[in-house]
Enzyme design. Structure first.
Site, short mmCIF file in Angstrom:
data_model
loop_
_atom_site.label_atom_id
_atom_site.label_comp_id
_atom_site.label_asym_id
_atom_site.label_seq_id
_atom_site.Cartn_x
_atom_site.Cartn_y
_atom_site.Cartn_z
N TRP A 238 67.51 19.69 18.28
CA TRP A 238 67.68 19.52 16.84
C TRP A 238 69.14 19.63 16.43
CZ3 TRP A 238 64.31 16.73 14.69
CH2 TRP A 238 62.96 16.81 15.06
N ASP B 211 69.85 25.34 9.97
CA ASP B 211 68.57 24.63 9.98
C ASP B 211 67.52 25.63 10.45
OD1 ASP B 211 66.32 23.13 10.50
OD2 ASP B 211 67.32 21.64 11.77
N LYS C 7 56.46 23.21 9.37
CA LYS C 7 56.37 24.08 10.55
C LYS C 7 55.77 25.43 10.15
CE LYS C 7 58.58 20.81 12.72
NZ LYS C 7 60.00 20.67 12.85
#
Ligand SMILES: *Cc1c(COP(=O)(O)O)cnc(C)c1O
Length: 362
Positions: free
Chosen positions: A105, A176, A200
Protein backbone atom coordinates in the site's frame (compact mmCIF):
# COMPACT_ATOMS: atom_id res chain seq x y z
CA UNK A 1 -25.91 -24.50 11.96
CA UNK A 2 -22.19 -23.90 12.54
CA UNK A 3 -21.47 -20.20 12.86
CA UNK A 4 -19.67 -18.59 9.94
CA UNK A 5 -16.52 -16.56 10.52
CA UNK A 6 -15.42 -14.21 7.79
CA UNK A 7 -11.69 -13.43 7.64
CA UNK A 8 -11.85 -11.19 4.56
CA UNK A 9 -9.38 -8.31 4.38
CA UNK A 10 -12.10 -6.01 3.08
CA UNK A 11 -14.91 -5.42 2.61
CA UNK A 12 -14.94 -7.27 5.85
CA UNK A 13 -16.95 -8.61 8.75
CA UNK A 14 -19.31 -6.20 10.53
CA UNK A 15 -20.73 -6.58 14.04
CA UNK A 16 -23.84 -8.78 13.91
CA UNK A 17 -25.67 -6.37 16.22
CA UNK A 18 -25.10 -3.56 13.75
CA UNK A 19 -26.43 -5.56 10.82
CA UNK A 20 -29.48 -6.57 12.86
CA UNK A 21 -30.19 -2.97 13.80
CA UNK A 22 -29.78 -1.84 10.20
CA UNK A 23 -32.15 -4.61 9.07
CA UNK A 24 -34.75 -3.57 11.65
CA UNK A 25 -34.49 0.06 10.54
CA UNK A 26 -34.23 -0.65 6.82
CA UNK A 27 -37.75 0.33 5.77
CA UNK A 28 -38.56 2.94 8.38
CA UNK A 29 -35.83 4.82 10.20
CA UNK A 30 -37.03 5.98 13.63
CA UNK A 31 -40.61 6.52 12.50
CA UNK A 32 -39.60 8.76 9.60
CA UNK A 33 -41.33 6.47 7.13
CA UNK A 34 -38.14 6.42 5.06
CA UNK A 35 -35.13 4.21 4.67
CA UNK A 36 -31.85 6.02 5.37
CA UNK A 37 -31.02 5.38 1.70
CA UNK A 38 -33.97 7.49 0.64
CA UNK A 39 -33.26 10.54 2.78
CA UNK A 40 -31.98 13.88 1.57
CA UNK A 41 -28.47 14.41 2.88
CA UNK A 42 -29.60 17.92 3.84
CA UNK A 43 -32.74 16.87 5.71
CA UNK A 44 -32.93 16.95 9.51
CA UNK A 45 -33.04 13.13 9.80
CA UNK A 46 -29.81 12.50 7.95
CA UNK A 47 -28.09 15.54 9.47
CA UNK A 48 -28.76 14.04 12.91
CA UNK A 49 -27.25 10.70 11.77
CA UNK A 50 -24.22 12.49 10.37
CA UNK A 51 -23.68 14.65 13.44
CA UNK A 52 -23.92 11.67 15.79
CA UNK A 53 -21.39 9.73 13.69
CA UNK A 54 -18.98 12.66 13.69
CA UNK A 55 -19.35 13.20 17.44
CA UNK A 56 -18.92 9.50 18.29
CA UNK A 57 -15.85 9.11 16.11
CA UNK A 58 -14.33 12.23 17.63
CA UNK A 59 -14.94 10.80 21.08
CA UNK A 60 -13.65 7.30 20.24
CA UNK A 61 -10.35 8.57 18.83
CA UNK A 62 -10.12 11.60 21.13
CA UNK A 63 -9.75 13.80 18.05
CA UNK A 64 -8.62 17.27 19.21
CA UNK A 65 -10.80 20.30 18.41
CA UNK A 66 -8.29 21.63 15.86
CA UNK A 67 -8.85 18.65 13.56
CA UNK A 68 -11.65 18.29 11.02
CA UNK A 69 -13.23 14.91 10.39
CA UNK A 70 -14.15 14.61 6.71
CA UNK A 71 -16.50 11.95 5.31
CA UNK A 72 -15.41 11.49 1.72
CA UNK A 73 -15.54 9.00 -1.16
CA UNK A 74 -12.90 7.43 -3.38
CA UNK A 75 -11.27 5.04 -0.92
CA UNK A 76 -7.69 4.91 0.25
CA UNK A 77 -6.47 4.87 -3.33
CA UNK A 78 -8.12 8.19 -4.17
CA UNK A 79 -6.52 9.70 -1.05
CA UNK A 80 -3.16 8.71 -2.54
CA UNK A 81 -3.83 11.50 -5.06
CA UNK A 82 -5.96 13.71 -2.81
CA UNK A 83 -3.20 14.01 -0.18
CA UNK A 84 -0.53 15.38 -2.52
CA UNK A 85 -3.12 17.54 -4.30
CA UNK A 86 -3.93 19.12 -0.92
CA UNK A 87 -0.50 19.30 0.66
CA UNK A 88 2.10 19.72 -2.09
CA UNK A 89 1.15 23.40 -2.20
CA UNK A 90 2.72 23.87 1.26
CA UNK A 91 6.08 24.23 -0.49
CA UNK A 92 7.52 25.74 -3.66
CA UNK A 93 6.88 23.57 -6.74
CA UNK A 94 7.82 20.91 -7.35
CA UNK A 95 7.47 19.95 -3.70
CA UNK A 96 9.20 16.93 -2.20
CA UNK A 97 7.27 14.25 -0.32
CA UNK A 98 8.98 11.75 1.98
CA UNK A 99 7.78 8.16 2.11
CA UNK A 100 8.54 5.08 4.12
CA UNK A 101 8.03 2.01 1.94
CA UNK A 102 6.81 -0.86 4.07
CA UNK A 103 4.68 -2.86 1.63
CA UNK A 104 2.14 -2.89 -1.17
CA UNK A 105 0.00 0.00 0.00
CA UNK A 106 2.76 2.49 0.69
CA UNK A 107 4.23 1.38 -2.65
CA UNK A 108 1.02 2.41 -4.40
CA UNK A 109 1.02 5.74 -2.55
CA UNK A 110 4.57 6.45 -3.73
CA UNK A 111 3.68 5.75 -7.34
CA UNK A 112 0.62 7.99 -7.27
CA UNK A 113 2.31 10.90 -5.47
CA UNK A 114 5.05 10.95 -8.11
CA UNK A 115 2.44 12.44 -10.50
CA UNK A 116 2.23 15.56 -8.34
CA UNK A 117 5.57 15.95 -6.61
CA UNK A 118 9.12 14.75 -6.25
CA UNK A 119 9.15 11.59 -4.21
CA UNK A 120 11.87 10.74 -1.72
CA UNK A 121 11.77 7.20 -0.36
CA UNK A 122 13.32 7.91 3.03
CA UNK A 123 13.45 4.23 3.95
CA UNK A 124 12.37 0.98 2.36
CA UNK A 125 11.89 -2.53 3.68
CA UNK A 126 11.60 -3.97 0.17
CA UNK A 127 15.00 -5.66 0.23
CA UNK A 128 13.91 -7.53 3.37
CA UNK A 129 10.69 -8.71 1.74
CA UNK A 130 8.64 -6.22 3.77
CA UNK A 131 9.17 -8.05 7.03
CA UNK A 132 9.62 -5.02 9.30
CA UNK A 133 9.28 -1.26 9.65
CA UNK A 134 12.71 0.31 9.07
CA UNK A 135 13.79 1.91 12.38
CA UNK A 136 13.20 5.65 12.39
CA UNK A 137 16.87 6.42 13.18
CA UNK A 138 17.80 5.32 9.65
CA UNK A 139 15.19 7.31 7.71
CA UNK A 140 16.75 9.73 5.22
CA UNK A 141 14.22 12.54 5.47
CA UNK A 142 14.34 15.59 3.20
CA UNK A 143 15.13 18.95 4.72
CA UNK A 144 11.99 20.58 3.40
CA UNK A 145 9.36 17.93 2.63
CA UNK A 146 5.71 18.95 2.21
CA UNK A 147 4.89 15.95 4.40
CA UNK A 148 5.92 12.43 5.35
CA UNK A 149 3.62 9.58 4.28
CA UNK A 150 3.44 6.24 6.07
CA UNK A 151 1.07 3.30 5.87
CA UNK A 152 0.74 2.41 9.54
CA UNK A 153 -0.75 -1.02 8.83
CA UNK A 154 0.14 -2.81 5.61
CA UNK A 155 -2.94 -4.91 4.94
CA UNK A 156 -1.31 -7.23 2.41
CA UNK A 157 2.10 -7.70 4.00
CA UNK A 158 0.87 -7.79 7.59
CA UNK A 159 3.29 -5.15 8.89
CA UNK A 160 2.09 -2.69 11.56
CA UNK A 161 3.88 0.28 13.10
CA UNK A 162 4.32 -0.19 16.84
CA UNK A 163 5.18 3.52 17.12
CA UNK A 164 4.13 6.92 15.78
CA UNK A 165 6.91 8.74 13.93
CA UNK A 166 8.34 11.74 15.78
CA UNK A 167 9.74 14.38 13.44
CA UNK A 168 11.98 17.22 14.57
CA UNK A 169 10.70 20.02 12.31
CA UNK A 170 7.16 20.99 11.35
CA UNK A 171 6.77 18.34 8.64
CA UNK A 172 3.32 16.81 9.07
CA UNK A 173 2.98 13.03 9.21
CA UNK A 174 0.26 11.59 6.98
CA UNK A 175 -0.83 8.07 7.88
CA UNK A 176 -2.88 5.64 5.82
CA UNK A 177 -4.72 3.81 8.62
CA UNK A 178 -7.28 2.12 6.35
CA UNK A 179 -6.93 -1.31 7.90
CA UNK A 180 -6.36 -0.59 11.58
CA UNK A 181 -8.06 2.67 12.47
CA UNK A 182 -10.06 2.20 15.70
CA UNK A 183 -8.21 -1.03 16.51
CA UNK A 184 -5.75 0.57 18.92
CA UNK A 185 -5.38 3.77 20.88
CA UNK A 186 -3.59 6.47 18.90
CA UNK A 187 -2.50 10.00 19.69
CA UNK A 188 -4.08 11.94 16.84
CA UNK A 189 -1.98 15.00 17.65
CA UNK A 190 1.12 13.16 16.40
CA UNK A 191 -0.31 13.23 12.86
CA UNK A 192 -1.17 15.99 10.42
CA UNK A 193 -3.56 13.78 8.48
CA UNK A 194 -5.04 10.35 9.08
CA UNK A 195 -7.06 8.70 6.35
CA UNK A 196 -8.70 5.37 5.73
CA UNK A 197 -11.30 3.62 3.64
CA UNK A 198 -14.16 2.38 5.81
CA UNK A 199 -14.51 -1.13 4.43
CA UNK A 200 -11.76 -2.73 6.52
CA UNK A 201 -12.42 -1.90 10.15
CA UNK A 202 -15.34 0.54 10.12
CA UNK A 203 -18.25 -0.14 7.80
CA UNK A 204 -19.29 -0.62 4.20
CA UNK A 205 -17.25 0.40 1.17
CA UNK A 206 -17.90 3.83 -0.28
CA UNK A 207 -16.93 5.93 2.74
CA UNK A 208 -13.43 7.29 3.26
CA UNK A 209 -12.45 9.15 6.40
CA UNK A 210 -9.89 11.92 6.48
CA UNK A 211 -8.93 13.54 9.77
CA UNK A 212 -7.07 16.73 8.93
CA UNK A 213 -5.38 19.29 11.19
CA UNK A 214 -6.79 22.78 10.61
CA UNK A 215 -3.54 24.37 9.45
CA UNK A 216 -3.30 21.84 6.61
CA UNK A 217 -6.49 23.08 4.99
CA UNK A 218 -6.01 25.60 2.21
CA UNK A 219 -2.70 24.52 0.69
CA UNK A 220 -4.06 22.62 -2.31
CA UNK A 221 -2.60 22.74 -5.79
CA UNK A 222 -4.67 24.69 -8.35
CA UNK A 223 -5.53 21.44 -10.16
CA UNK A 224 -7.09 19.85 -7.07
CA UNK A 225 -10.73 18.91 -7.85
CA UNK A 226 -13.09 20.94 -5.65
CA UNK A 227 -14.84 17.82 -4.36
CA UNK A 228 -11.46 16.55 -3.15
CA UNK A 229 -10.21 19.82 -1.69
CA UNK A 230 -10.22 19.23 2.09
CA UNK A 231 -10.80 22.92 2.81
CA UNK A 232 -13.92 23.00 0.65
CA UNK A 233 -15.12 19.67 2.03
CA UNK A 234 -14.55 20.94 5.59
CA UNK A 235 -16.33 24.25 4.95
CA UNK A 236 -19.37 22.28 3.77
CA UNK A 237 -19.28 19.76 6.65
CA UNK A 238 -18.64 16.94 4.15
CA UNK A 239 -21.67 17.96 2.09
CA UNK A 240 -20.06 19.89 -0.75
CA UNK A 241 -21.26 17.01 -2.85
CA UNK A 242 -23.53 14.17 -1.77
CA UNK A 243 -21.70 12.07 0.78
CA UNK A 244 -22.10 8.25 0.93
CA UNK A 245 -25.10 8.54 3.22
CA UNK A 246 -25.88 4.88 3.87
CA UNK A 247 -22.23 4.04 4.53
CA UNK A 248 -22.06 6.93 7.01
CA UNK A 249 -25.18 5.60 8.74
CA UNK A 250 -23.68 2.10 9.12
CA UNK A 251 -20.33 3.54 10.24
CA UNK A 252 -22.29 5.53 12.84
CA UNK A 253 -23.90 2.32 14.13
CA UNK A 254 -20.44 0.74 14.33
CA UNK A 255 -19.19 3.72 16.35
CA UNK A 256 -22.09 3.27 18.79
CA UNK A 257 -21.28 -0.45 18.99
CA UNK A 258 -17.63 0.37 19.74
CA UNK A 259 -18.72 2.66 22.55
CA UNK A 260 -20.84 -0.13 24.02
CA UNK A 261 -17.79 -2.43 23.84
CA UNK A 262 -15.87 0.00 26.05
CA UNK A 263 -14.26 2.12 23.33
CA UNK A 264 -10.96 1.83 21.53
CA UNK A 265 -8.83 0.97 24.58
CA UNK A 266 -11.06 -2.02 25.38
CA UNK A 267 -11.04 -3.03 21.72
CA UNK A 268 -7.25 -2.85 21.67
CA UNK A 269 -6.99 -5.26 24.60
CA UNK A 270 -9.25 -7.72 22.78
CA UNK A 271 -7.25 -7.31 19.58
CA UNK A 272 -4.00 -8.02 21.44
CA UNK A 273 -5.55 -11.17 22.86
CA UNK A 274 -6.91 -12.36 19.51
CA UNK A 275 -3.63 -11.72 17.67
CA UNK A 276 -1.59 -13.46 20.38
CA UNK A 277 -3.82 -16.52 20.16
CA UNK A 278 -3.50 -16.74 16.39
CA UNK A 279 0.24 -16.08 16.14
CA UNK A 280 0.90 -18.64 18.91
CA UNK A 281 -0.81 -21.32 16.81
CA UNK A 282 1.24 -20.29 13.74
CA UNK A 283 4.48 -20.32 15.78
CA UNK A 284 3.86 -23.64 17.57
CA UNK A 285 6.08 -25.60 15.18
CA UNK A 286 7.33 -25.19 11.62
CA UNK A 287 4.17 -26.42 9.90
CA UNK A 288 3.17 -22.81 9.20
CA UNK A 289 5.50 -20.01 8.07
CA UNK A 290 5.17 -16.30 8.83
CA UNK A 291 7.53 -13.66 7.42
CA UNK A 292 7.09 -10.54 9.53
CA UNK A 293 9.42 -9.88 12.47
CA UNK A 294 7.49 -10.30 15.73
CA UNK A 295 7.73 -6.66 16.79
CA UNK A 296 6.05 -5.49 13.57
CA UNK A 297 3.37 -8.14 13.20
CA UNK A 298 -0.03 -6.70 12.41
CA UNK A 299 -2.79 -7.37 14.91
CA UNK A 300 -5.35 -6.99 12.14
CA UNK A 301 -4.00 -8.79 9.06
CA UNK A 302 -2.13 -12.04 9.52
CA UNK A 303 -0.54 -13.43 6.35
CA UNK A 304 0.83 -16.96 6.67
CA UNK A 305 1.99 -19.82 4.50
CA UNK A 306 1.91 -23.59 4.63
CA UNK A 307 5.44 -24.99 4.54
CA UNK A 308 3.99 -27.33 1.93
CA UNK A 309 2.24 -24.84 -0.32
CA UNK A 310 0.86 -27.59 -2.54
CA UNK A 311 -1.78 -28.11 0.18
CA UNK A 312 -3.25 -24.57 0.01
CA UNK A 313 -6.41 -25.63 -1.82
CA UNK A 314 -6.96 -28.49 0.62
CA UNK A 315 -6.49 -26.07 3.55
CA UNK A 316 -9.02 -23.61 2.15
CA UNK A 317 -11.59 -26.31 1.37
CA UNK A 318 -11.32 -27.72 4.90
CA UNK A 319 -11.62 -24.25 6.37
CA UNK A 320 -14.76 -23.56 4.37
CA UNK A 321 -16.32 -26.79 5.63
CA UNK A 322 -15.85 -25.45 9.15
CA UNK A 323 -17.39 -22.11 8.26
CA UNK A 324 -14.03 -20.28 8.16
CA UNK A 325 -14.28 -18.08 5.09
CA UNK A 326 -12.05 -15.90 2.90
CA UNK A 327 -8.67 -17.11 4.14
CA UNK A 328 -6.94 -16.98 0.76
CA UNK A 329 -3.85 -14.75 0.67
CA UNK A 330 -3.72 -11.64 -1.50
CA UNK A 331 -2.89 -12.58 -5.08
CA UNK A 332 0.33 -10.53 -5.02
CA UNK A 333 1.88 -12.52 -2.16
CA UNK A 334 -0.02 -15.81 -2.31
CA UNK A 335 -0.38 -18.09 0.68
CA UNK A 336 -3.07 -17.47 3.25
CA UNK A 337 -4.28 -14.53 5.29
CA UNK A 338 -6.62 -14.06 8.22
CA UNK A 339 -7.93 -10.58 8.87
CA UNK A 340 -9.15 -10.27 12.42
CA UNK A 341 -10.68 -6.82 12.66
CA UNK A 342 -12.62 -5.40 15.61
CA UNK A 343 -15.80 -7.18 14.55
CA UNK A 344 -14.15 -10.64 14.55
CA UNK A 345 -15.07 -12.22 17.89
CA UNK A 346 -12.56 -14.18 19.95
CA UNK A 347 -14.61 -17.31 19.23
CA UNK A 348 -13.88 -16.85 15.52
CA UNK A 349 -10.14 -16.72 16.15
CA UNK A 350 -10.44 -19.73 18.47
CA UNK A 351 -12.28 -21.66 15.74
CA UNK A 352 -9.48 -20.80 13.29
CA UNK A 353 -6.82 -21.84 15.81
CA UNK A 354 -8.60 -25.17 16.37
CA UNK A 355 -8.55 -25.75 12.63
CA UNK A 356 -4.88 -24.71 12.29
CA UNK A 357 -4.00 -27.25 14.98
CA UNK A 358 -6.11 -29.98 13.43
CA UNK A 359 -4.72 -29.38 9.94
CA UNK A 360 -1.17 -29.51 11.30
CA UNK A 361 -2.00 -32.86 12.93
CA UNK A 362 -1.38 -31.54 16.43
C1 LIG B 1 -7.60 -1.36 1.20
C2 LIG B 1 -6.53 -0.35 1.40
C3 LIG B 1 -6.40 0.75 0.53
C4 LIG B 1 -7.26 0.95 -0.69
O1 LIG B 1 -8.56 1.18 -0.40
P1 LIG B 1 -9.63 1.41 -1.57
O2 LIG B 1 -10.86 1.72 -0.78
O3 LIG B 1 -9.73 0.15 -2.36
O4 LIG B 1 -9.17 2.54 -2.38
C5 LIG B 1 -5.42 1.67 0.80
N1 LIG B 1 -4.60 1.52 1.85
C6 LIG B 1 -4.69 0.47 2.69
C7 LIG B 1 -3.75 0.36 3.84
C8 LIG B 1 -5.66 -0.49 2.50
O5 LIG B 1 -5.76 -1.54 3.33
Amino acid sequence: MTPIYNFSAGPAVLPKEVLEQAAAEMLDWHGSGMSVMEMSHRGPEFISIYQAAERDLRELLAVPANYKILFMQGGGLAQNAIVPLNLAGRKAQPATIDFVHTGSWSGKSIKEAAKYATVNVAASAQADGFSAVPPQEGWKLSADAAYLHICSNETIDGVEYPFAPELAGDTPVVADMSSHILSRVIDVSKYGVIFGGAQKNIGPAGLTLAIVRDDLLGTSLPACPSAFDWKIVAEHESMYNTPPTYSIYIAGLVFQWLKRQGGVAAMEQRNIEKAALLYAALDADDFYVTKVAKEYRSRMNVPFFLRDESRNAEFLAGAKQRGLLQLKGHKSVGGLRASIYNAMPLEGVQALVDYLNAFAGR
